[in-house]
Design a protein around this motif. Structure first.
Motif, mmCIF file in Angstrom:
data_model
loop_
_atom_site.group_PDB
_atom_site.id
_atom_site.type_symbol
_atom_site.label_atom_id
_atom_site.label_comp_id
_atom_site.label_asym_id
_atom_site.label_seq_id
_atom_site.Cartn_x
_atom_site.Cartn_y
_atom_site.Cartn_z
ATOM 1 N N VAL A 111 -18.148 3.268 50.927
ATOM 2 C CA VAL A 111 -17.272 3.173 49.756
ATOM 3 C C VAL A 111 -16.079 2.247 49.988
ATOM 4 C CG1 VAL A 111 -15.713 4.475 48.246
ATOM 5 C CG2 VAL A 111 -17.996 5.380 48.786
ATOM 6 N N ALA A 112 -15.272 2.522 51.006
ATOM 7 C CA ALA A 112 -14.039 1.751 51.204
ATOM 8 C C ALA A 112 -14.298 0.259 51.389
ATOM 9 C CB ALA A 112 -13.240 2.322 52.373
ATOM 10 N N PRO A 113 -15.280 -0.155 52.204
ATOM 11 C CA PRO A 113 -15.523 -1.601 52.341
ATOM 12 C C PRO A 113 -15.867 -2.267 51.015
ATOM 13 C CG PRO A 113 -16.628 -0.399 54.100
ATOM 14 C CD PRO A 113 -16.136 0.629 53.126
ATOM 15 N N ALA A 114 -16.668 -1.598 50.192
ATOM 16 C CA ALA A 114 -17.052 -2.165 48.894
ATOM 17 C C ALA A 114 -15.845 -2.248 47.967
ATOM 18 C CB ALA A 114 -18.159 -1.332 48.259
ATOM 19 N N LEU A 115 -15.043 -1.194 47.926
ATOM 20 C CA LEU A 115 -13.852 -1.210 47.074
ATOM 21 C C LEU A 115 -12.926 -2.357 47.455
ATOM 22 C CD1 LEU A 115 -12.976 2.609 46.906
ATOM 23 C CD2 LEU A 115 -14.046 1.227 45.106
ATOM 24 N N ARG A 116 -12.726 -2.542 48.757
ATOM 25 C CA ARG A 116 -11.846 -3.628 49.215
ATOM 26 C C ARG A 116 -12.415 -4.995 48.817
ATOM 27 N NH1 ARG A 116 -11.510 -0.280 54.211
ATOM 28 N NH2 ARG A 116 -9.465 0.729 54.224
ATOM 29 N N GLN A 117 -13.721 -5.148 48.973
ATOM 30 C CA GLN A 117 -14.371 -6.410 48.650
ATOM 31 C C GLN A 117 -14.259 -6.713 47.158
ATOM 32 O OE1 GLN A 117 -18.481 -6.528 49.849
ATOM 33 N NE2 GLN A 117 -18.917 -8.402 48.715
ATOM 34 N N TRP A 118 -14.533 -5.713 46.324
ATOM 35 C CA TRP A 118 -14.483 -5.916 44.875
ATOM 36 C C TRP A 118 -13.065 -6.245 44.413
ATOM 37 C CZ3 TRP A 118 -17.526 -0.756 43.945
ATOM 38 C CH2 TRP A 118 -18.871 -0.945 44.305
ATOM 39 N N GLN A 119 -12.099 -5.490 44.943
ATOM 40 C CA GLN A 119 -10.708 -5.719 44.527
ATOM 41 C C GLN A 119 -10.241 -7.102 44.965
ATOM 42 O OE1 GLN A 119 -7.564 -5.713 46.258
ATOM 43 N NE2 GLN A 119 -6.168 -5.208 44.581
ATOM 44 N N ALA A 120 -10.640 -7.528 46.156
ATOM 45 C CA ALA A 120 -10.266 -8.851 46.644
ATOM 46 C C ALA A 120 -10.893 -9.956 45.800
ATOM 47 C CB ALA A 120 -10.682 -9.007 48.106
ATOM 48 N N ALA A 121 -12.056 -9.647 45.204
ATOM 49 C CA ALA A 121 -12.761 -10.616 44.364
ATOM 50 C C ALA A 121 -12.225 -10.644 42.936
ATOM 51 C CB ALA A 121 -14.253 -10.301 44.352
ATOM 52 N N GLY A 122 -11.211 -9.819 42.656
ATOM 53 C CA GLY A 122 -10.584 -9.841 41.349
ATOM 54 C C GLY A 122 -11.132 -8.849 40.346
ATOM 55 N N VAL A 123 -11.984 -7.945 40.800
ATOM 56 C CA VAL A 123 -12.508 -6.901 39.909
ATOM 57 C C VAL A 123 -11.498 -5.746 39.880
ATOM 58 C CG1 VAL A 123 -14.390 -5.271 39.494
ATOM 59 C CG2 VAL A 123 -14.883 -7.531 40.456
ATOM 60 N N ALA A 124 -11.118 -5.327 38.678
ATOM 61 C CA ALA A 124 -10.169 -4.207 38.548
ATOM 62 C C ALA A 124 -10.900 -2.895 38.772
ATOM 63 C CB ALA A 124 -9.529 -4.230 37.166
ATOM 64 N N LEU A 125 -10.316 -2.014 39.560
ATOM 65 C CA LEU A 125 -10.957 -0.746 39.922
ATOM 66 C C LEU A 125 -10.229 0.430 39.283
ATOM 67 C CD1 LEU A 125 -11.534 -1.379 43.740
ATOM 68 C CD2 LEU A 125 -13.080 -1.887 41.836
ATOM 69 N N TYR A 126 -11.029 1.362 38.746
ATOM 70 C CA TYR A 126 -10.503 2.562 38.103
ATOM 71 C C TYR A 126 -11.318 3.771 38.538
ATOM 72 C CZ TYR A 126 -8.214 -0.793 34.997
ATOM 73 O OH TYR A 126 -7.467 -1.821 34.503
ATOM 74 N N VAL A 127 -10.715 4.938 38.414
ATOM 75 C CA VAL A 127 -11.393 6.203 38.699
ATOM 76 C C VAL A 127 -11.455 7.021 37.413
ATOM 77 C CG1 VAL A 127 -11.356 8.330 40.062
ATOM 78 C CG2 VAL A 127 -10.506 6.199 41.067
ATOM 79 N N TYR A 128 -12.600 7.656 37.176
ATOM 80 C CA TYR A 128 -12.707 8.631 36.084
ATOM 81 C C TYR A 128 -13.408 9.862 36.646
ATOM 82 C CZ TYR A 128 -14.025 10.745 31.572
ATOM 83 O OH TYR A 128 -14.189 11.615 30.512
ATOM 84 N N SER A 129 -12.659 10.947 36.757
ATOM 85 C CA SER A 129 -13.176 12.173 37.361
ATOM 86 C C SER A 129 -12.692 13.374 36.575
ATOM 87 C CB SER A 129 -12.688 12.285 38.811
ATOM 88 O OG SER A 129 -13.016 13.537 39.378
ATOM 89 N N SER A 130 -13.444 14.461 36.654
ATOM 90 C CA SER A 130 -13.001 15.710 36.014
ATOM 91 C C SER A 130 -11.828 16.318 36.760
ATOM 92 C CB SER A 130 -14.161 16.715 35.932
ATOM 93 O OG SER A 130 -14.667 16.980 37.217
ATOM 94 N N GLY A 131 -11.632 15.931 38.021
ATOM 95 C CA GLY A 131 -10.431 16.332 38.744
ATOM 96 C C GLY A 131 -9.225 15.607 38.177
ATOM 97 N N SER A 132 -8.059 16.218 38.270
ATOM 98 C CA SER A 132 -6.854 15.630 37.687
ATOM 99 C C SER A 132 -6.529 14.291 38.331
ATOM 100 C CB SER A 132 -5.665 16.580 37.869
ATOM 101 O OG SER A 132 -5.308 16.658 39.241
ATOM 102 N N VAL A 133 -5.772 13.459 37.609
ATOM 103 C CA VAL A 133 -5.316 12.181 38.162
ATOM 104 C C VAL A 133 -4.578 12.419 39.472
ATOM 105 C CG1 VAL A 133 -3.686 10.286 37.815
ATOM 106 C CG2 VAL A 133 -5.273 10.916 35.983
ATOM 107 N N GLN A 134 -3.764 13.458 39.509
ATOM 108 C CA GLN A 134 -3.045 13.770 40.749
ATOM 109 C C GLN A 134 -4.014 14.015 41.905
ATOM 110 O OE1 GLN A 134 -1.033 17.533 40.867
ATOM 111 N NE2 GLN A 134 0.213 16.992 42.636
ATOM 112 N N ALA A 135 -5.068 14.806 41.646
ATOM 113 C CA ALA A 135 -6.054 15.107 42.690
ATOM 114 C C ALA A 135 -6.788 13.839 43.122
ATOM 115 C CB ALA A 135 -7.040 16.158 42.194
ATOM 116 N N GLN A 136 -7.073 12.962 42.166
ATOM 117 C CA GLN A 136 -7.738 11.700 42.494
ATOM 118 C C GLN A 136 -6.864 10.860 43.431
ATOM 119 O OE1 GLN A 136 -8.755 9.678 38.820
ATOM 120 N NE2 GLN A 136 -9.289 11.606 37.837
ATOM 121 N N LYS A 137 -5.581 10.751 43.089
ATOM 122 C CA LYS A 137 -4.669 9.955 43.905
ATOM 123 C C LYS A 137 -4.513 10.556 45.303
ATOM 124 C CE LYS A 137 -1.908 8.038 40.095
ATOM 125 N NZ LYS A 137 -0.571 8.034 39.437
#
Length: 228
Positions: A111-137
């Motif tokens: 997960v982490a290597p892919a997230l870093r690669q995508w973000q570096a390539a200019g893709v915006a990353l978001y999370v959508y989970s049933s857990g609260s935003v606080q729990a996600q962070k």
């Protein structure tokens, strides 16, 4: 899989970035054990009091005692209910656990290597989970791979809508202010992917250990298999 037009990725957590066992065998039991005393000790704090009142609203009992509220919350944990005030209160308890170093947020190794690669390539990353935003962070902020929160542009939880309803994804599209077809949603749950597809998003099912592959969406076994 190649998605040349992907400008943003929205990812689920449980079963997608994170082993479901971490949630059910670490986080939920910790909240179950710590929540009662946390509420008794902090019931007067404004943020906690607000959520206690929200639980009473769901119970439809404005005069419910604190102990009745606690009993209801524990029942919701036991039955894995996706109730917004429970998620908020769990997040407060988990924050204490993460900060004390009692656990770190589990991520699959890919997960982490892919997230870093995508973000570096200019893709915006978001999370959508049933857990609260606080729990996600908290999970990404205290992850096995360190603090990954700088990689993300935003977070969504059940305040935006339920994960198996297309309207939630329509609201996310509006919030991101991008064409729906330029947004890729990642999840292990077919019903969530169905809802995202109805909203016009691209979809991809993560088939982790224990996940049953569907036929309506393209499937991968790892974030490393996703080529943008």
């Amino acid at each position: 899989m190649s998605n040349p037009t992907v400008r943003a990725i929205v990812t689920d957590i449980e079963g997608t970035t994170t082993d479901i066992n971490f949630v059910h065998k670490v986080l939920f039991p910790y909240a179950h054990a710590k929540l009662p005393d946390f509420l008794r000790e902090n019931a007067e704090a404004p943020a906690v009091a607000e959520q206690i009142q929200a639980v009473r609203d769901v119970m439809q009992d404005a005069d419910a005692s604190l102990e009745a509220v606690i009993a209801t919350l524990l029942h919701w944990i036991d039955t894995d209910q996706k109730v917004t005030p429970l998620k908020a209160l769990q997040g407060m308890v988990w924050a204490d656990g993460y900060q004390r170093g009692n656990f770190t947020g589990h991520l699959y190794a890919d997960v982490a290597p892919a997230l870093r690669q995508w973000q570096a390539a200019g893709v915006a990353l978001y999370v959508y989970s049933s857990g609260s935003v606080q729990a996600q962070k908290l999970l990404f902020g205290y992850s096995d791979e360190g603090d990954l929160t700088p990689l993300f542009s935003g977070y969504f939880d059940t305040h935006i809508g339920h994960k198996r309803e297309a309207v939630a994804y329509q609201r996310i599209v509006e919030a991101l202010d991008l064409p729906a077809e330029s947004i890729l949603f990642l999840s292990d749950v077919v019903e969530e992917l169905d809802a995202a597809k109805q909203a016009g998003m691209q979809t991809l099912q993560l088939v982790r250990e224990g996940t049953q592959a569907g036929t309506a969406h393209a499937c991968v076994e790892s974030f490393a298999d996703i080529a943008l």
